[in-house]
Write an enzyme that holds these catalytic residues in place. Structure first.
Site, mmCIF file in Angstrom:
data_model
loop_
_atom_site.group_PDB
_atom_site.id
_atom_site.type_symbol
_atom_site.label_atom_id
_atom_site.label_comp_id
_atom_site.label_asym_id
_atom_site.label_seq_id
_atom_site.Cartn_x
_atom_site.Cartn_y
_atom_site.Cartn_z
ATOM 1 N N GLN A 22 39.125 -86.430 -18.210
ATOM 2 C CA GLN A 22 38.726 -87.380 -17.178
ATOM 3 C C GLN A 22 37.222 -87.649 -17.245
ATOM 4 O OE1 GLN A 22 40.807 -89.090 -15.027
ATOM 5 N NE2 GLN A 22 38.938 -90.240 -14.627
ATOM 6 N N ASP A 38 43.011 -92.013 -24.551
ATOM 7 C CA ASP A 38 42.007 -92.940 -24.024
ATOM 8 C C ASP A 38 41.481 -93.891 -25.088
ATOM 9 O OD1 ASP A 38 41.561 -92.920 -21.306
ATOM 10 O OD2 ASP A 38 40.303 -91.133 -21.364
ATOM 11 N N LYS A 46 47.839 -90.007 -12.274
ATOM 12 C CA LYS A 46 48.413 -89.831 -13.608
ATOM 13 C C LYS A 46 49.487 -88.745 -13.624
ATOM 14 C CE LYS A 46 44.187 -91.662 -15.540
ATOM 15 N NZ LYS A 46 42.786 -91.361 -15.845
#
Length: 318
Positions: free
Chosen positions: A104, A127, A60
């Site tokens: 994460q 997300d 990322k």
């Protein structure tokens, strides 16, 4: 039959070309934002040093640099407390120079990921996992959708796999993939509008459901769970669930399924690239709306923009 022979049977549905299309559009938006004086910023948070998670963050960050994003990163030790994690999320959430925040997943077992997400501004949730954004999804309202489900919808659209009116079975009920994907593909939209059944390994005879699926999405996180005898001949099979043994990826779908499936995502390079692309799509839209908030009464930013099918011109797709 050898793996090489079996893999030659089903049409491959790679995620790379889908991700390239999405990221090209993101790059254009970044260029426009930078011309307007804004550098979009996607912050990442990692707790511990799990190899797979470190690898995801590295991907990322590298992608952020290529696209022109700022990419501040916070790494906490494995021993970090819930208060430590939430303090970082709260700080990034309040920082006007940060437009998207990604924590994460998974976090170490002693931490509560959902509690940490509640400390995040829903508009910065790239997300799509904040309770507010999952609520928007459930109600069919615009907002950042969870990245893996949105990537799967985009992948099917790009490869011209008809979804509307077909029977889709999602094998897995997890909050990050199975449940939100079922909601997404049931919505009334040309690239969705399916009859969706969610089944899971707690159902004794789950193959009874998967064998009737025209499109099967494996999202259970159980390596090798789906085998050729669990499929309807000619079905489209999407491998969404994976686990890792060290750095080796172990998918839910046994590669021998290519002898029965009509089309299938590859073991590596299927859903993964589209998931990363959707993170940046959500992030650039969060940045754009921070620069120009919607007028009262207008919807928030939506992730439901169609992906153009392979071979179509920029005016195609709806």
């Amino acid at each position: 039959m050898s793996t090489s022979m079996s893999m030659s049977v089903a049409r491959s549905l790679p995620g790379g070309p889908v991700a390239e299309q999405i990221l090209a559009e993101v790059a254009q938006e970044v260029t426009q934002l930078r011309a307007a004086g804004m550098t979009p910023a996607l912050a990442t948070v990692l707790v511990g040093d799990d190899d797979a998670s470190v690898g995801y963050i590295r991907i990322k960050q590298r992608q952020a640099e290529q696209l022109g994003f700022a990419s501040p990163h916070v790494q906490l030790p494995e021993s970090a407390s819930q208060a430590d994690l939430q303090a970082v999320v709260t700080r990034l959430s309040a920082d006007p120079a940060v437009h998207g925040v990604l924590v994460q997943h998974p976090v170490p077992r002693h931490l509560d990921f959902d509690r940490a997400m509640q400390a995040l501004d829903p508009e910065k949730d790239v997300d799509g996992m904040h309770p507010v954004n999952l609520g928007r999804l459930a109600l069919g309202l615009p907002g950042p959708a969870p990245c893996t489900p949105a990537g799967i919808e985009a992948l099917l659209a790009y490869h011209r796999v008809p979804v509307a009116g077909r029977e889709v079975v999602v094998l897995g009920r997890g909050a990050t993939l199975g449940r939100p994907l079922a909601m997404l593909l049931a919505q009334k939209r040309p690239t969705a509008n399916a009859a969706v059944t969610v089944v899971h390994t707690g159902v004794t005879d789950w193959p009874r459901y998967t064998r009737r699926a025209e499109i099967l999405v494996a999202a259970a996180g159980v390596p090798g769970l789906v085998r050729p005898e669990h499929l309807r001949p000619g079905a489209v099979v999407v491998g969404g669930g994976v686990r890792y043994a060290g750095r080796r990826l172990l998918p839910d779908v046994d590669e021998a399924c290519a002898t029965v499936a009509g089309a299938m995502t590859p073991r590596v390079g299927g859903v993964g690239p589209t998931t990363v692309a959707m993170v940046f799509r959500n992030a650039v839209r969060a940045a754009r709306h921070a620069l120009t908030p919607p007028h009262p009464g207008e919807g928030e930013h939506s992730t439901r923009t169609p992906v153009r099918p392979a071979g179509s011109s920029s005016s195609d797709g709806s």
